[in-house]
Design an enzyme around this catalytic site. Structure first.
Site, PDB file in Angstrom:
ATOM      1  N   ASP A  14       0.821  -1.205   0.000  1.00 44.14           N
ATOM      2  CA  ASP A  14       0.000   0.000   0.000  1.00 44.14           C
ATOM      3  C   ASP A  14       0.854   1.253   0.000  1.00 44.14           C
ATOM      4  O   ASP A  14       2.081   1.183   0.036  1.00 44.14           O
ATOM      5  CB  ASP A  14      -0.977  -0.009   1.186  1.00 44.14           C
ATOM      6  CG  ASP A  14      -0.276  -0.081   2.540  1.00 44.14           C
ATOM      7  OD1 ASP A  14       0.692   0.672   2.747  1.00 44.14           O
ATOM      8  OD2 ASP A  14      -0.715  -0.874   3.395  1.00 44.14           O
ATOM      9  N   LYS A  54      -4.882   2.605  -0.849  1.00 47.14           N
ATOM     10  CA  LYS A  54      -6.151   3.253  -0.541  1.00 47.14           C
ATOM     11  C   LYS A  54      -5.881   4.743  -0.368  1.00 47.14           C
ATOM     12  O   LYS A  54      -5.343   5.165   0.658  1.00 47.14           O
ATOM     13  CB  LYS A  54      -6.761   2.688   0.753  1.00 47.14           C
ATOM     14  CG  LYS A  54      -7.080   1.205   0.709  1.00 47.14           C
ATOM     15  CD  LYS A  54      -7.608   0.741   2.064  1.00 47.14           C
ATOM     16  CE  LYS A  54      -7.902  -0.752   2.059  1.00 47.14           C
ATOM     17  NZ  LYS A  54      -8.368  -1.237   3.378  1.00 47.14           N
ATOM     18  N   MET A  75      -4.452   9.109  11.621  1.00 47.54           N
ATOM     19  CA  MET A  75      -5.528   9.271  10.641  1.00 47.54           C
ATOM     20  C   MET A  75      -6.514  10.363  11.058  1.00 47.54           C
ATOM     21  O   MET A  75      -7.722  10.237  10.858  1.00 47.54           O
ATOM     22  CB  MET A  75      -6.277   7.947  10.415  1.00 47.54           C
ATOM     23  CG  MET A  75      -5.384   6.814   9.966  1.00 47.54           C
ATOM     24  SD  MET A  75      -6.269   5.258   9.714  1.00 47.54           S
ATOM     25  CE  MET A  75      -6.772   4.881  11.391  1.00 47.54           C
TER      26      MET A  75
END
Length: 342
Positions: free
Chosen positions: A119, A141, A258
């Site tokens: 990723d 993503k 995040m």
């Protein structure tokens, strides 16, 4: 690639996932990278969106660049035979972004893999350790953008393992710290696929440390809490007690992963719950990469300051008195200790 590429312009005429391995290494060496390709893999698109490289879809004047690479691919693994474990999945925590922070066991797994699913937050230049015949699959993503669903990732792990391949899931940070790694292990277990988990260096500790900020310090704080800021306070999916965090804010450190999109709501919730608005706060963006940026502020001003500085995800936010500790000596040690064995 041993050339001094700092500040040199490099044109890459390949947008594939294998090309992202070399592009990541170029960025690590502080080259000014332009990718010219009609389409690129999601990891390269993410780097372009974050301003780490320039992506153009039309032909460019190659004479304007110091270096031109037409087709690029991983280069270190060589042709030596690797030990293969058929029908097996290995989750490798790849650390915060510097390939030197991948564990020895993680590097060995990459070298032995038949298939690697990686990723955007994993150190792509580390994939040059892979065998030349290994298949690299980009399952990036991009937040609120191009993305491979978790269901697709689970299906790919099972599909390739059932075909008798050793599959490595190469994940930024640690697979079990907001990495959905246990979901992947569960999916494999339900499909009868054996798994191995290799822990990684979590960005919740490494990012502050690389910025010269200890998450604990004797006589100042006696613990730290790591939370996900993926959903804002008050959201039906949020299970975080911000009032409890505010009450412990003077004696512990709060680390938010995040959380850039919801940073304003998180800061407001903590202040409303009683945490001093002048509490020191820092944001560490792109930790352990050549583009690492550190902003120090206060809980009251951090949202405006990050906006003014143009700092966005991926970033780790640190809230607490440890942020106010003198950074110079600690940061010098942390920076010097960063590994660059790429």
């Amino acid at each position: 690639m041993q050339l001094n590429l700092t500040g040199r312009s490099v044109l890459v005429l390949d947008g594939s996932a294998p090309a992202a391995v070399t592009v990541s290494a170029l960025l690590h060496k502080r080259a000014l990278v332009t990718v010219a390709a009609p389409a690129v893999c999601a990891a390269l698109e993410d780097l372009a969106l974050r301003g780490r490289l320039t992506w153009v879809t039309t032909p460019v004047d190659e004479s304007r660049f110091d270096v031109v690479l037409r087709t690029v691919a991983p280069s270190e693994a060589g042709s030596a035979a690797a030990v293969r474990t058929a029908g097996h999945v290995t989750l490798v925590g790849a650390g915060p972004g510097d390939p030197g922070l991948v564990t020895v066991a993680g590097r060995a797994a990459v070298k032995q893999a038949d298939v690697i699913l990686t990723d955007r937050l994993a150190p792509w230049e580390a994939l040059k350790w892979a065998r030349p015949d290994a298949e690299i699959i980009d399952v990036t993503k991009i937040p609120y953008g191009r993305s491979t669903s978790q269901e697709q990732i689970n299906a790919l792990l099972v599909e390739h393992a059932r075909a008798g391949r050793h599959v490595v899931r190469f994940k930024g940070g640690d697979s079990y710290v907001f990495g959905r790694g246990f979901e992947e292990v569960t999916a494999c277990a339900e499909a009868g696929v054996p798994t191995t988990v290799i822990p990684g260096v979590t960005s919740s500790i490494a990012a502050p440390e690389l910025a010269g900020i200890p998450v604990t310090h004797r006589g100042l704080v006696q613990g730290f809490t790591v939370i996900s800021g993926h959903v804002p306070p008050g959201h039906p999916d949020s299970s975080i007690d911000y009032a409890a965090l505010a009450r412990t804010g003077t004696g512990t450190t709060l680390v938010v992963l995040m959380g850039m999109r919801n940073l304003a709501a998180i800061a407001d919730a903590l202040v409303a719950a009683g945490l001093d608005r002048n509490t020191p706060c820092a944001v560490v963006a792109d930790a352990a990469s050549a583009g690492q940026r550190v902003l120090r502020s206060t809980l009251a001003d951090v949202v405006a300051d990050t906006a003014e500085a143009g700092i966005g995800a991926p970033a780790v936010t640190v809230i607490g008195h440890v942020v106010a500790l003198g950074p110079a000596a600690v940061q010098a040690v942390a920076t010097a200790s960063r590994c660059s064995d790429t």
